[in-house]
Design an enzyme around this catalytic site. Structure first.
Site, PDB file in Angstrom:
ATOM      1  N   ILE A   8       0.862  -1.194   0.000  1.00 25.17           N
ATOM      2  CA  ILE A   8       0.000   0.000   0.000  1.00 25.17           C
ATOM      3  C   ILE A   8       0.898   1.245   0.000  1.00 25.17           C
ATOM      4  CG2 ILE A   8      -1.753   1.320   1.263  1.00 25.17           C
ATOM      5  CD1 ILE A   8      -2.743  -1.302   2.507  1.00 25.17           C
ATOM      6  N   GLN A  40       2.358   1.894  -3.427  1.00 23.92           N
ATOM      7  CA  GLN A  40       1.352   2.419  -4.346  1.00 23.92           C
ATOM      8  C   GLN A  40       1.034   3.880  -4.006  1.00 23.92           C
ATOM      9  OE1 GLN A  40      -0.079   1.686  -7.069  1.00 23.92           O
ATOM     10  NE2 GLN A  40      -1.698   3.231  -7.041  1.00 23.92           N
ATOM     11  N   GLU A  41       0.998   4.191  -2.726  1.00 22.44           N
ATOM     12  CA  GLU A  41       0.618   5.539  -2.305  1.00 22.44           C
ATOM     13  C   GLU A  41       1.720   6.566  -2.536  1.00 22.44           C
ATOM     14  OE1 GLU A  41      -2.197   6.411  -1.901  1.00 22.44           O
ATOM     15  OE2 GLU A  41      -3.390   5.329  -0.446  1.00 22.44           O
ATOM     16  N   SER A  42       2.947   6.241  -2.161  1.00 22.07           N
ATOM     17  CA  SER A  42       3.988   7.281  -2.157  1.00 22.07           C
ATOM     18  C   SER A  42       5.321   6.833  -2.738  1.00 22.07           C
ATOM     19  CB  SER A  42       4.243   7.712  -0.716  1.00 22.07           C
ATOM     20  OG  SER A  42       4.855   6.633  -0.016  1.00 22.07           O
TER      21      SER A  42
END
Ligand code: GLU
Length: 476
Positions: free
Chosen positions: A301, A304-306
């Protein structure tokens, strides 16, 4: 007397019929087990956190299910061992090991129809001169798997290029060949395109020089036999798997990250894995443990986010490594979203809350995919999508069903009828897909047999990186 003879003859015929040799399929069903020999590699068969996994394993398991028998996998030490086992009198029924049919091999075994298109690729190390045709392989230090289709191809090439030399080894796997090349210990190797695609992310220096020969396809091998029952059954099974989308789903699952990484950049991912993840691995592990989650999923996650950048910021106001909104951070008791440890803890708590609050009758793994979707789009919109699914006669607890509905949340004809209205549901589908792909990759790099070593030292030997080089800007 004549009558007695006739009776005897009929009796014999009946006896013969009763003693007729069972077909291969009948024998497998009598045994209650389908014995399959394979290689232990990321493209074929390996253990992950949940147990046995791998493209070949999953496909073979489906065949065993179809036959109503148990699947019994065995791993060969090397390719020659695999072919020897297949030819033993009481050997395995088939070999599912990323095998390329060839004329020479057809003298020893028979092959099924192909289930995955591939071709042979000549690979070299970035920074060295790139060969562009077979004649330029002369004088290079080449290493391939002993007994492989690539060794056979080189032997054929040697007929035209007598000076061509290479080495073959039966104590390495394809990942080792790529590692040795990545480290500069060999100049050239030949591998199947699917093997390279799967492993490219770990080896930032490995590059394709050129495609070698004609496109081929992988197939299962079976012992030569007059009885075609098994081969017919396997081919019917593969045909059905192609038609009902099973093969495509498996391809997506095991090789899907390759499509994704072609734009994120396989080399970039390999570098980030080494440069960035190691900084936050302990935070992911700690937060995962306190919320009973898999740290790899949290890390996926985060990527994918940062892309594991702690001060990432987006136009919509979400910030930090786990990209939390101000409200979520507050609700999770996080004071500073830009602090990676706090951000990871906030993201973990938020994910665990979403996961726990989903309806009780939702089972794994779908439950995890729904929680991911909720992390991205919010529980309210997700519930709209589930209602749309129900209205269509689909199952609101199946991710595959609800996934089809999510893009409708961005279409007026649909969202105008929902309770919470417009949402970028298509993005959520991508979000979940990407996280799953990163998660698959992380699962492979952190398999149980590699645990206990630091990430950067695992046997996949991530490429050495220049620590002084500026970090890539986050792409958000
Ligand atoms: N397809 C190869 C063979 O049949 C093995 C995999 C590889 O070397 O990339 O020999």
């Amino acid at each position: 007397m004549r009558h007695a003879c006739r009776l005897l003859a009929t009796g014999l015929l009946l006896l013969l019929a009763a003693c007729k040799e069972p077909t291969t399929i009948e024998r497998i069903q009598e045994d209650g087990a389908l014995r399959v020999v394979t290689r232990n590699s990321p493209t074929t068969y390996f253990q992950d956190r949940t147990g046995e996994a791998g493209f070949e394993y999953e496909l073979a398991r489906r065949l065993a299910d179809r036959l109503g028998v148990r699947l019994q996998m065995e791993t060969a030490d090397h390719l020659d061992d695999l072919y020897q086992r297949l030819q033993q009198p009481n050997g395995p029924a088939l070999a599912a090991a990323g095998l390329t049919p060839s004329d020479q091999r057809r003298q020893q075994v028979q092959f099924s129809d192909s289930y995955l298109p591939t071709n042979t690729q000549v690979v070299y190390r970035n920074g060295r001169p790139r060969p562009t045709q077979p004649s330029e392989l002369v004088g290079k230090h080449i290493l391939v798997l002993k007994g492989s289709s690539h060794a056979e191809a080189l032997r054929q090439l040697q007929a035209e290029l007598p000076e061509l030399r290479w080495e073959e080894s039966d104590s390495v796997e394809v990942v080792d060949l790529l590692r040795l090349l990545d480290e500069g210990q060999i100049d050239i190797t030949l591998v199947d395109s699917n093997e390279l695609a799967m492993n490219q992310v770990y080896f930032a220096n490995v590059r394709v020089a050129f495609d070698f020969g004609e496109p081929q396809g992988l197939a299962w091998a079976m012992p030569l036999s007059d009885d075609s029952s098994l081969r017919d059954e396997v081919n019917a099974f593969l045909k059905q798997a192609a038609e009902d989308g099973t093969l495509e789903r498996l391809r997506q699952r095991y090789y899907g990250h390759v499509d994704l990484l072609s734009y994120v950049g396989a080399y970039t991912f390999a570098q980030h894995l080494q440069q960035r993840l190691s900084r936050y691995e302990q935070h992911f592990k700690r937060s995962a443990q306190s919320h009973q989650l898999d740290w790899r999923l949290l890390a996926a996650i985060g990527y994918q986010e940062s892309m594991w950048v702690p001060d990432a910021t987006s136009k919509t106001g979400v910030r930090g490594l786990m990209m939390l909104t101000q409200d979520t951070a507050q609700a999770m008791g996080i004071a500073n979203r830009l602090d990676p440890r706090q951000s990871i803890e906030g993201g973990a708590k938020y994910f665990a809350t979403l996961h726990a609050n989903l309806t009780e009758d939702m089972t794994e793994p779908d439950r995890t995919w729904f929680a991911l979707a909720a992390y991205n789009i919010g529980i309210a919109h997700l519930s709209d999508a589930r209602k749309l699914a129900k209205a269509e006669g689909l199952d609101p607890n199946k991710w595959l069903d609800v996934k089809q509905m999510l893009p409708r949340l961005a279409q007026k004809q649909w969202y105008s009828k929902t309770r919470y209205g417009y949402a970028r549901g298509g993005e959520t589908v991508h979000f979940v897909q990407n996280v799953r792909r990163y998660y698959d990759i992380l699962n492979w790099v952190t398999q149980p047999q590699l645990e206990g070593t630091r990430l950067a030292e695992r046997s996949l030997h991530l490429p050495a990186v220049d620590k002084t080089a500026p970090a890539d800007a986050p792409r958000l």
